[in-house]
Design an enzyme around this catalytic site. Structure first.
Site, PDB file in Angstrom:
ATOM      1  N   SER A 281       0.725  -0.852   0.189  1.00 14.95           N
ATOM      2  CA  SER A 281       0.365   0.047  -0.197  1.00 14.95           C
ATOM      3  C   SER A 281       0.666   1.487   0.139  1.00 14.95           C
ATOM      4  O   SER A 281       1.812   1.265   0.747  1.00 14.95           O
ATOM      5  CB  SER A 281      -0.988   0.079   1.321  1.00 14.95           C
ATOM      6  OG  SER A 281      -1.270   0.881   1.242  1.00 14.95           O
ATOM      7  N   LYS A 282       0.494   2.149  -0.359  1.00 15.89           N
ATOM      8  CA  LYS A 282       1.386   3.508  -0.245  1.00 15.89           C
ATOM      9  C   LYS A 282       1.028   4.510   0.674  1.00 15.89           C
ATOM     10  O   LYS A 282       2.211   5.401   0.913  1.00 15.89           O
ATOM     11  CB  LYS A 282       0.679   4.841  -1.854  1.00 15.89           C
ATOM     12  CG  LYS A 282       0.678   4.509  -2.759  1.00 15.89           C
ATOM     13  CD  LYS A 282      -0.330   5.385  -4.657  1.00 15.89           C
ATOM     14  CE  LYS A 282       0.133   4.737  -5.450  1.00 15.89           C
ATOM     15  NZ  LYS A 282      -0.061   5.984  -6.318  1.00 15.89           N
ATOM     16  N   ARG A 283       0.649   3.545   1.560  1.00 10.59           N
ATOM     17  CA  ARG A 283       0.321   4.081   2.820  1.00 10.59           C
ATOM     18  C   ARG A 283       1.020   3.327   4.179  1.00 10.59           C
ATOM     19  O   ARG A 283       1.467   3.655   5.208  1.00 10.59           O
ATOM     20  CB  ARG A 283      -0.820   4.364   3.591  1.00 10.59           C
ATOM     21  CG  ARG A 283      -2.460   5.233   2.937  1.00 10.59           C
ATOM     22  CD  ARG A 283      -3.991   4.897   3.775  1.00 10.59           C
ATOM     23  NE  ARG A 283      -4.369   3.896   3.090  1.00 10.59           N
ATOM     24  CZ  ARG A 283      -5.147   3.765   2.281  1.00 10.59           C
ATOM     25  NH1 ARG A 283      -5.063   4.588   0.984  1.00 10.59           N
ATOM     26  NH2 ARG A 283      -5.106   2.480   2.089  1.00 10.59           N
TER      27      ARG A 283
ATOM     28  N   SER B  66       6.968   2.606   1.937  1.00 10.74           N
ATOM     29  CA  SER B  66       5.940   1.680   0.220  1.00 10.74           C
ATOM     30  C   SER B  66       7.253   3.160  -0.618  1.00 10.74           C
ATOM     31  O   SER B  66       6.863   2.885  -1.851  1.00 10.74           O
ATOM     32  CB  SER B  66       4.651   2.479   0.097  1.00 10.74           C
ATOM     33  OG  SER B  66       3.941   3.913   0.807  1.00 10.74           O
TER      34      SER B  66
END
Length: 485
Positions: free
Chosen positions: A256-258, A262
């Protein structure tokens, strides 16, 4: 065969995600392995997602990782502009969209949001729901279209996809893939704001900029048939497709970009070295034939063969990344290591110690830079510790023997003028020989007394050299006091 030309075409929407960095790296390696060109193109057609400063992040990341482009917005190789909004300003994409309309391969669509939302979803063979446009505007008469345009009615331009049969495309990693045409939506080519969609612009630009190999994530596999239809409609050669496998976290969910690690910036902030990150990212989906794991960028260029990429998802294994980073730390030139380690050392050590000697102790013992602090915090102040630490079965020490050793050490060290590591080691070795015991029998209690820790980055005499005579004796006396209770 024509010269290999690859491109990295990021959207300026924020930080450089690990997946984007891998795409850039693989595109760079494919080009450089064949002495080809690596092109940077900024795909900023999605104006709503544009983030101020994101282009600077792209440039900065490519520069720091060594993925230097041969052409781009700042290096015109004759195929510019290299920013899609600038290319759009000349009417480039609209010109090609209108060519498709004239050929019957595209059409104006005037449907409003409400009508589009009323369209039903259908279920594809793999069970996912897809919304397929019903070609309502394909059947408008020439007069209706001209009247709508004259009235300034908002429109998009859609490709006219076949509804029967199948489309097959080839990917170098996944092989031949066949998709039912019924699943291919009449995707939008030109949006209502006049900007091209990503799907349309990248086909036009890849052709005009003579891109031979297109590298992207496998989330774009489903779009490949649509790209092929565009290439066929224009009568252009289809480039070589190289779709990279999914990157997952340790729980096998998509990274995930969160996620805290990442992006490239996240990893550098967490104390990883750029060289280690590049090396690690290269192995997220590719394996060399000899199972080697440590590569410089130059070595990757020589070894990289995209035919050895995997279809299977690549796991972002932080344990492996830490190990790899540690290997880079150990191999690093000491002066370079000291420069990057110094800020971390100074966070916990404010006393007037030789910081270079402290850095030398930790270089081979850490995996990431923040680890330094927990290894050296005792230099600043002796922590409170349990005297049970003085007991070590292998060293044959206990609290009683340790107390005896420390008491013997005080007058010996008080008389010692040379507090260098070598001199101190010789001094303690002499004591060991006189006592007829093993080295650890003496070194363990001394090291415990001067550090107050179970594990330290150096031995007793190395620590005492840095601490100095006064501080070392002060801590040994403290050890005597604790053991005498």
């Amino acid at each position: 065969m024509s010269k290999v030309r690859t491109r990295f075409a990021p959207s300026p929407t924020g930080r450089m995600h690990v997946g984007n960095l891998r795409t850039a790296l693989y595109a760079y390696l494919i080009a450089k392995h064949e002495d080809g060109d690596f092109v940077l193109r900024i795909e900023d057609t999605d104006q709503e997602r544009y983030v101020e400063g994101a282009v600077d992040i792209i440039y900065r990341t490519l520069e720091k990782t060594g993925l230097l482009h041969d052409e781009g917005p700042d290096k015109d190789g004759g195929y510019g502009p290299y920013v899609q909004s600038e290319r759009n300003a000349s009417g480039l994409y609209l010109k090609y969209a209108k060519q498709l309309i004239e050929q019957g391969d595209a059409y104006y669509c005037f449907c409003d949001k409400e009508r589009l939302e009323s369209l039903r979803s259908s279920v594809s063979e793999n069970g996912t729901e897809i919304v397929v446009y019903d070609k309502h505007c394909l059947h408008l008469s020439k007069e209706e279209i001209e009247a709508n345009l004259a009235a300034g009615k908002p429109y998009v331009i859609r490709i006219n996809m076949p509804t029967e049969g199948t489309t097959t495309f080839h990917d170098e990693i996944y092989g031949d893939i066949t998709v039912p045409n019924a699943e291919l939506d009449d995707m939008i080519l030109i949006k209502s704001d006049g900007f091209p969609t990503y799907n349309f612009a990248n086909v036009i630009d890849d052709h005009l900029q003579k891109i031979t190999h297109v590298v992207r994530g496998n989330e774009y596999l489903s779009s490949a048939p649509k790209y092929n239809r565009l290439y066929e409609a224009f009568g252009w050669d289809v480039p070589v497709y190289v779709h990279c496998p999914l990157i997952t976290d340790e729980t096998h969910k998509k990274l995930s970009k969160r996620c805290g690690h990442s992006s490239y910036e996240d990893l550098i902030a967490q104390g990883y070295l750029t060289e280690a990150v590049v090396n690690f990212v290269a192995l997220l989906g590719w394996s060399p034939t000899d199972n080697r794991e440590i590569f410089s960028l130059e070595e990757l260029v020589k070894a990289f063969d995209y035919h050895h990429m995997s279809k299977s998802p690549a796991v972002f294994d932080t344990v492996k990344l830490k190990w790899m980073n540690g290997e880079y730390m150990k191999a690093m030139d000491f002066e370079k290591f000291f420069d990057i380690a110094k800020p971390y050392i100074e966070e916990v050590v404010t006393k007037d110690y030789d910081l270079k000697k402290i850095a030398a102790l930790v270089q081979s013992r850490i995996e990431i830079l923040p680890d330094i602090k927990e290894h050296i915090d005792f230099f600043e102040e002796l922590p409170e510790y349990d005297t049970a630490m003085y007991t070590h079965k292998k060293m044959k020490t206990n609290e009683e023997t340790s107390l005896e050793v420390l008491k013997d050490m005080v007058p010996i060290l008080e008389a010692q003028e040379d507090f260098s590591n070598d001199a101190l080691f010789a001094l303690l070795k002499k004591y060991v020989e006189e006592k007829g015991v093993k080295v650890g029998y003496v070194m363990w209690p001394v090291r415990t007394a001067v550090s107050g820790k179970q594990n330290t980055p150096g031995g007793a005499t190395e620590l005492m050299e840095i601490l100095g005579k006064e501080e070392s004796l002060k801590r040994i006396r403290k050890g005597i006091e604790l053991l005498s209770k």
